[in-house]
Design an enzyme around this catalytic site. Structure first.
Site, PDB file in Angstrom:
ATOM      1  N   ARG A  10      28.950  25.333  53.887  1.00  0.00           N
ATOM      2  CA  ARG A  10      28.159  26.572  53.972  1.00  0.00           C
ATOM      3  C   ARG A  10      27.252  26.723  52.754  1.00  0.00           C
ATOM      4  NH1 ARG A  10      29.655  31.334  51.569  1.00  0.00           N
ATOM      5  NH2 ARG A  10      28.530  33.208  52.229  1.00  0.00           N
ATOM      6  N   ILE A  20      34.397  45.518  31.771  1.00  0.00           N
ATOM      7  CA  ILE A  20      35.726  46.148  31.626  1.00  0.00           C
ATOM      8  C   ILE A  20      36.702  45.152  30.991  1.00  0.00           C
ATOM      9  CG2 ILE A  20      36.624  45.535  33.908  1.00  0.00           C
ATOM     10  CD1 ILE A  20      37.597  48.537  34.025  1.00  0.00           C
ATOM     11  N   SER A  58      33.527  41.987  42.689  1.00  0.00           N
ATOM     12  CA  SER A  58      32.580  40.963  43.152  1.00  0.00           C
ATOM     13  C   SER A  58      33.102  40.128  44.317  1.00  0.00           C
ATOM     14  CB  SER A  58      32.207  40.048  41.988  1.00  0.00           C
ATOM     15  OG  SER A  58      33.366  39.366  41.560  1.00  0.00           O
ATOM     16  N   SER A  74      24.493  41.087  47.489  1.00  0.00           N
ATOM     17  CA  SER A  74      25.204  39.904  47.995  1.00  0.00           C
ATOM     18  C   SER A  74      24.837  39.631  49.448  1.00  0.00           C
ATOM     19  CB  SER A  74      26.712  40.165  47.894  1.00  0.00           C
ATOM     20  OG  SER A  74      27.428  39.179  48.618  1.00  0.00           O
ATOM     21  N   TYR A 133      33.365  45.260  50.467  1.00  0.00           N
ATOM     22  CA  TYR A 133      32.535  44.773  49.360  1.00  0.00           C
ATOM     23  C   TYR A 133      31.065  44.688  49.811  1.00  0.00           C
ATOM     24  CZ  TYR A 133      30.440  40.990  46.563  1.00  0.00           C
ATOM     25  OH  TYR A 133      29.594  40.221  45.803  1.00  0.00           O
ATOM     26  N   LEU A 180      28.882  34.772  36.120  1.00  0.00           N
ATOM     27  CA  LEU A 180      27.424  34.873  36.108  1.00  0.00           C
ATOM     28  C   LEU A 180      26.955  35.550  34.829  1.00  0.00           C
ATOM     29  CD1 LEU A 180      26.644  35.780  39.839  1.00  0.00           C
ATOM     30  CD2 LEU A 180      27.120  33.577  38.777  1.00  0.00           C
TER      31      LEU A 180
HETATM   32  C1  15L Z   1      29.841  36.775  46.846  1.00  0.00           C
HETATM   33  O1  15L Z   1      29.259  37.841  46.959  1.00  0.00           O
HETATM   34  C2  15L Z   1      30.904  36.577  45.831  1.00  0.00           C
HETATM   35  O2  15L Z   1      30.679  37.321  44.658  1.00  0.00           O
HETATM   36  C3  15L Z   1      31.138  35.115  45.504  1.00  0.00           C
HETATM   37  O3  15L Z   1      32.382  35.004  44.832  1.00  0.00           O
HETATM   38  C4  15L Z   1      31.111  34.241  46.743  1.00  0.00           C
HETATM   39  O4  15L Z   1      32.204  34.518  47.549  1.00  0.00           O
HETATM   40  C5  15L Z   1      29.822  34.458  47.495  1.00  0.00           C
HETATM   41  O5  15L Z   1      29.620  35.811  47.775  1.00  0.00           O
HETATM   42  C6  15L Z   1      29.715  33.656  48.790  1.00  0.00           C
HETATM   43  O6  15L Z   1      29.455  34.245  49.842  1.00  0.00           O
HETATM   44  O7  15L Z   1      29.838  32.440  48.735  1.00  0.00           O
END
Ligand code: 15L
Length: 276
Positions: A177, A38, A79, A114, A139, A18
């Protein structure tokens, strides 16, 4: 309104998928970018950008990087789902460093949150921006914490923040999905631009998804910042038909595959989230 922010924009996580797309899109608009990650930046650095390799755990470096910036687009950190100890440094301490830098600079933050902050909501429950957090792992939990950190910094210090609950930002949907959760790279870039240029944002939540008719999500603050998605996963519907898992838990919840990572409940899932 001018389309170029008056101050440089700090982009963390610049070397990720991204971040790389945002670098390309925003530098093409003539924006002055400070990029950090990083990991090394894999592309040529645009002429109006600089890149600094840095760890979000290093608060002093983050403060220096943010000096003079008016906006921090925070895409750095872990992520995907990882053990708690791996998430802790980048996503919790690192985010604190971002917010301290924003507070010192009077900068606004866009936080790449997220859908996994709300992943244990069922797919047939349409959600508004004020729904309960239902994280589906460490996460997602760090994203819920990050959104709450934004709220605290807004009320206590006046730091504006836009919390984008990103669905699935990929070049194209890759399963059924994502007909609900897909966010095109271009819609994401336009969202970051609007969030940066909007006169005021307060502390708000935006569902990070394109205009997908199968969406799980409804009300949010998009009108207040002047953003509307222009792309849609709908044209991929025929191609994605049948691309589902065989796991009923995964198919039941919005967070999909993340909900079943290290899932140890043996009794059937509760019929309702909050039985009364
Ligand atoms: C996220 O938060 C992830 O960063 C991404 O890699 C996907 O897994 C996405 O969610 C998702 O739910 O499709």
């Amino acid at each position: 309104m001018t389309s170029i922010p008056p101050k440089p924009v700090l982009l963390t996580g610049a070397s990720g998928n991204l971040g790389r797309h945002l670098t390309k899109a925003l530098s093409a608009l003539g924006w002055t970018l400070r990029l950090t990650d990083i990991a090394a930046f894999p592309d040529p650095v645009p002429h109006n950008a600089t890149f600094t390799k840095a760890d979000l755990n290093d608060g002093l470096t983050i403060l220096k990087l943010a000096e003079g910036c008016g906006m921090i687009l925070h895409f750095g950190g872990v992520s995907t789902e990882h053990p708690f100890e791996d998430v802790l440094g980048p996503n919790i301490r690192g985010l604190y460093h971002i917010y301290e830098a924003a507070r010192r600079e009077g900068a606004r933050v866009l936080f790449a949150s997220s859908n996994h902050a709300i992943g244990f909501h069922e797919r047939d429950t349409p959600l508004d921006d004020d729904c309960q957090f239902m994280p589906d792992g460490y996460y997602g939990l760090s994203k819920a914490y990050g959104e709450l950190m934004g709220r605290m910094y807004w009320f206590k210090h006046g730091v504006e923040n836009i919390n984008v609950r990103i669905g699935s930002s990929f070049p194209e949907p890759i399963d059924a999905r994502m007909l609900s959760t897909w966010l095109s790279f271009d819609d994401l870039a336009r969202l970051c631009a609007r969030a940066t240029l909007a006169e005021k944002t307060g502390s708000c939540v935006i569902w990070g998804a394109s205009a997908n008719t199968r969406t799980y999500w409804r009300r949010d603050a998009r009108d207040a910042i002047g953003w509307a998605p222009e792309d849609s996963a709908d044209p991929f519907a025929a191609q994605m038909a049948g691309r589902i898992s065989t796991n009923p838990i995964q198919e039941r919840y919005q967070g999909g595959g993340y909900t079943v990572i290290d899932y140890t409940r043996t009794a059937p899932p509760p019929a309702k989230l909050f039985p009364r």
